[in-house]
Scaffold this motif. Sequence first.
Motif, PDB file in Angstrom:
ATOM      1  N   ASN A 137       0.804  -1.213   0.000  1.00 30.29           N
ATOM      2  CA  ASN A 137       0.000   0.000   0.000  1.00 30.29           C
ATOM      3  C   ASN A 137       0.845   1.275   0.000  1.00 30.29           C
ATOM      4  O   ASN A 137       0.314   2.369   0.226  1.00 30.29           O
ATOM      5  N   CYS A 138       2.124   1.129  -0.212  1.00 27.08           N
ATOM      6  CA  CYS A 138       2.989   2.296  -0.404  1.00 27.08           C
ATOM      7  C   CYS A 138       4.247   1.860  -1.142  1.00 27.08           C
ATOM      8  O   CYS A 138       4.607   0.685  -1.152  1.00 27.08           O
ATOM      9  N   TRP A 139       4.880   2.824  -1.746  1.00 30.71           N
ATOM     10  CA  TRP A 139       6.112   2.570  -2.493  1.00 30.71           C
ATOM     11  C   TRP A 139       7.266   2.313  -1.544  1.00 30.71           C
ATOM     12  O   TRP A 139       8.007   1.344  -1.675  1.00 30.71           O
ATOM     13  N   ARG A 140       7.404   3.183  -0.568  1.00 30.35           N
ATOM     14  CA  ARG A 140       8.431   3.007   0.460  1.00 30.35           C
ATOM     15  C   ARG A 140       8.069   3.829   1.685  1.00 30.35           C
ATOM     16  O   ARG A 140       7.260   4.759   1.607  1.00 30.35           O
ATOM     17  N   VAL A 141       8.656   3.471   2.813  1.00 27.51           N
ATOM     18  CA  VAL A 141       8.549   4.244   4.057  1.00 27.51           C
ATOM     19  C   VAL A 141       9.946   4.702   4.415  1.00 27.51           C
ATOM     20  O   VAL A 141      10.856   3.885   4.540  1.00 27.51           O
ATOM     21  N   PRO A 146      11.937  26.249   5.605  1.00 31.28           N
ATOM     22  CA  PRO A 146      11.584  27.656   5.832  1.00 31.28           C
ATOM     23  C   PRO A 146      11.723  28.040   7.297  1.00 31.28           C
ATOM     24  O   PRO A 146      11.218  27.340   8.189  1.00 31.28           O
ATOM     25  N   SER A 147      12.392  29.134   7.543  1.00 31.15           N
ATOM     26  CA  SER A 147      12.728  29.522   8.919  1.00 31.15           C
ATOM     27  C   SER A 147      11.490  29.823   9.756  1.00 31.15           C
ATOM     28  O   SER A 147      11.506  29.668  10.980  1.00 31.15           O
ATOM     29  N   GLU A 148      10.396  30.247   9.109  1.00 29.87           N
ATOM     30  CA  GLU A 148       9.186  30.593   9.843  1.00 29.87           C
ATOM     31  C   GLU A 148       8.238  29.409  10.041  1.00 29.87           C
ATOM     32  O   GLU A 148       7.178  29.562  10.652  1.00 29.87           O
ATOM     33  N   LEU A 149       8.615  28.244   9.533  1.00 31.22           N
ATOM     34  CA  LEU A 149       7.754  27.065   9.622  1.00 31.22           C
ATOM     35  C   LEU A 149       8.246  26.145  10.739  1.00 31.22           C
ATOM     36  O   LEU A 149       9.329  25.552  10.642  1.00 31.22           O
ATOM     37  N   THR A 150       7.475  26.021  11.781  1.00 29.51           N
ATOM     38  CA  THR A 150       7.822  25.134  12.896  1.00 29.51           C
ATOM     39  C   THR A 150       7.491  23.700  12.517  1.00 29.51           C
ATOM     40  O   THR A 150       6.333  23.396  12.178  1.00 29.51           O
ATOM     41  N   PRO A 151       8.459  22.781  12.550  1.00 33.20           N
ATOM     42  CA  PRO A 151       8.158  21.385  12.195  1.00 33.20           C
ATOM     43  C   PRO A 151       7.162  20.770  13.177  1.00 33.20           C
ATOM     44  O   PRO A 151       7.292  20.929  14.392  1.00 33.20           O
ATOM     45  N   GLN A 152       6.178  20.090  12.657  1.00 34.01           N
ATOM     46  CA  GLN A 152       5.231  19.362  13.510  1.00 34.01           C
ATOM     47  C   GLN A 152       5.752  17.969  13.848  1.00 34.01           C
ATOM     48  O   GLN A 152       5.439  17.433  14.913  1.00 34.01           O
ATOM     49  N   PHE A 153       6.516  17.386  12.935  1.00 28.44           N
ATOM     50  CA  PHE A 153       7.091  16.058  13.127  1.00 28.44           C
ATOM     51  C   PHE A 153       8.599  16.153  12.905  1.00 28.44           C
ATOM     52  O   PHE A 153       9.057  16.867  12.010  1.00 28.44           O
ATOM     53  N   THR A 154       9.362  15.448  13.692  1.00 23.52           N
ATOM     54  CA  THR A 154      10.805  15.345  13.484  1.00 23.52           C
ATOM     55  C   THR A 154      11.195  13.869  13.505  1.00 23.52           C
ATOM     56  O   THR A 154      10.697  13.090  14.328  1.00 23.52           O
ATOM     57  N   ASN A 155      12.086  13.507  12.582  1.00 24.65           N
ATOM     58  CA  ASN A 155      12.557  12.117  12.465  1.00 24.65           C
ATOM     59  C   ASN A 155      11.382  11.132  12.431  1.00 24.65           C
ATOM     60  O   ASN A 155      11.391  10.099  13.110  1.00 24.65           O
ATOM     61  N   ALA A 156      10.388  11.457  11.614  1.00 27.20           N
ATOM     62  CA  ALA A 156       9.184  10.634  11.521  1.00 27.20           C
ATOM     63  C   ALA A 156       9.214   9.814  10.235  1.00 27.20           C
ATOM     64  O   ALA A 156       9.601  10.323   9.176  1.00 27.20           O
ATOM     65  N   PRO A 157       8.789   8.552  10.295  1.00 24.92           N
ATOM     66  CA  PRO A 157       8.712   7.744   9.066  1.00 24.92           C
ATOM     67  C   PRO A 157       7.553   8.207   8.192  1.00 24.92           C
ATOM     68  O   PRO A 157       6.419   8.339   8.660  1.00 24.92           O
ATOM     69  N   ALA A 204       1.989   9.730   3.831  1.00 24.46           N
ATOM     70  CA  ALA A 204       1.277   9.267   5.030  1.00 24.46           C
ATOM     71  C   ALA A 204       2.254   9.089   6.179  1.00 24.46           C
ATOM     72  O   ALA A 204       3.424   8.745   5.973  1.00 24.46           O
ATOM     73  N   ILE A 205       1.749   9.330   7.367  1.00 23.61           N
ATOM     74  CA  ILE A 205       2.517   9.105   8.591  1.00 23.61           C
ATOM     75  C   ILE A 205       1.680   8.227   9.516  1.00 23.61           C
ATOM     76  O   ILE A 205       0.512   8.533   9.781  1.00 23.61           O
ATOM     77  N   GLU A 206       2.276   7.150  10.001  1.00 26.10           N
ATOM     78  CA  GLU A 206       1.638   6.276  10.986  1.00 26.10           C
ATOM     79  C   GLU A 206       2.379   6.429  12.303  1.00 26.10           C
ATOM     80  O   GLU A 206       3.607   6.351  12.355  1.00 26.10           O
ATOM     81  N   ALA A 207       1.632   6.658  13.360  1.00 24.32           N
ATOM     82  CA  ALA A 207       2.246   6.948  14.651  1.00 24.32           C
ATOM     83  C   ALA A 207       3.030   5.752  15.166  1.00 24.32           C
ATOM     84  O   ALA A 207       2.540   4.625  15.178  1.00 24.32           O
ATOM     85  N   CYS A 208       4.258   6.026  15.591  1.00 18.92           N
ATOM     86  CA  CYS A 208       5.084   5.000  16.228  1.00 18.92           C
ATOM     87  C   CYS A 208       5.444   5.397  17.657  1.00 18.92           C
ATOM     88  O   CYS A 208       6.176   4.677  18.331  1.00 18.92           O
TER      89      CYS A 208
END
Length: 503
Positions: A38-42, A248-259, A409-413
């Motif tokens: 269901n996906c090419w790669r993660v 972008p410097s003004e964009l706060t990341p919501q996810f870091t090191n996320a698959p 897509a992001i699946e919570a780990c």
Amino acid sequence: MTMMNVHFFENTIGQTGNGAVSQPARAQAGPILQPDRNCWRVIPADKASVLVDGASYFTHLEAALRRAERSILIIGWDFDGSIRLRPDADPEDSPPLGPLLCSLVEERPELEVRILVWSIAVVHAPGAPGPLIFGAEWQEHPRLHLRLDKHHPLYAAHHQKIVTIDDNLAFVGGMDLTVERWDTRDHACDDPHRVRQDGTAYDPVHDVQMAVSGPAARSVSELAYERWKIATGEELSLSQPAKSDLWPSELTPQFTNAPVAIARTYPAWGEHKAAQEAMALNIDALAAAKKSIYIEAQYMTAPCIGDVLEQHLANPDGPEIIIIQTHESHGWAEQRVMGTNRDRLIRRLRKADRYDRLRAYYPVVPTKDGECQVLIHSKLIIVDDDFLRVGSSNMNNRSIGLDTECDLAIEACNDEIRKTIAHLRNDLLAEHLATSVDSFNSAVSEGGGSLIAAIERLNTCDRRLRTFDAMFDEGPMEPALGTGLLDPLEPFEPLWFLKRMSE
């Protein structure tokens, strides 16, 4: 899923005459994301964020474009170089997109800009066709290339919306760089900046895009380069990892090191095999839901989606299902198939809703004389607090196997990702209800965790969610006559009878 639904899924998007591959819906146990199914790669993203509505996406995109050093690749259903990414800013600070790209190439001797646009956009999409066909002054640079993608079956669309920068930052979602896409989260009917070039206003529009950096962005670039090669014959190579941080410097990341998973739709065409990962991912994610399903969709008409949701609604312990869709359809074909089949699917789901866990809404905002509707252009699914999907693919037949699509897509780990996904869902609902995310969170808690209870408690403002009439009226529930022609599952083969005779 029951065997009935498994067989329906197989028969709907399964083995076809053009080489598409069928896969039954996944078992409930284990992770949703399964590469080669269901996906090419993660692959991990150093940073990732969901950008809600055009003003946010376009602002951060412009900042990123100005940092590009070696490559900018834009792939879209449509493109219009006359738009300004920040129409609310001074034109000297935010010039039209085409001249901006040209100026960047002129300033940086190593920078190459490539733009790939669906060929039929020149007659079907809202952007100006002249510059796509005949060129424009801003295109007259040897390191700025605009090409039309003609490599698609009859009636198919190249529908991906991708921008990659230096192979280290990528944007994927529902927004093309064209007219009538910019809007703020207020969606005010009288916003003076939401106008066409002739000065007339266009309707409020809601959409989402995802930004990713690092290895995930390089994979998106790899996918985009492959599409460029298919369309133009030119083979491109990934550049060396960027020395500077392009985020972008003004964009706060919501996810870091996320698959991050990358899911594709390609029709089988010529020597290229079909990929149907995006719809398989939709089916698998929806089937895994336990507490809630939140959908934002321009089009949701595919019977295989209805199968999964119908099963959940018949289950006494199934999840709440909240669907937010576009209400008004434009054009005869869109009204005849997308609008009609949307209502028919809603009626089907309502009939299955034995435990009052289904809501189907469209958003409206107030005007001086009443209200106007907000066009939902997003293609988003959030399942429980565990799964997020943003992309270009709608939940209609043609996005299953005819058009070219790309979703992330992001699946919570871990709990941090779960909190972020839940916050995003609640923030989106708060936007539609003209309230704060904190107020919505409080309403959810006071309602025992029910999203529907929170919506109904807060849905009292002039800016609100209105229920589709199909949730109440009687009428047909099966797909409309002509669906197979106007919303096909696979490419047309005009000479199919000759092929059958030779077999």
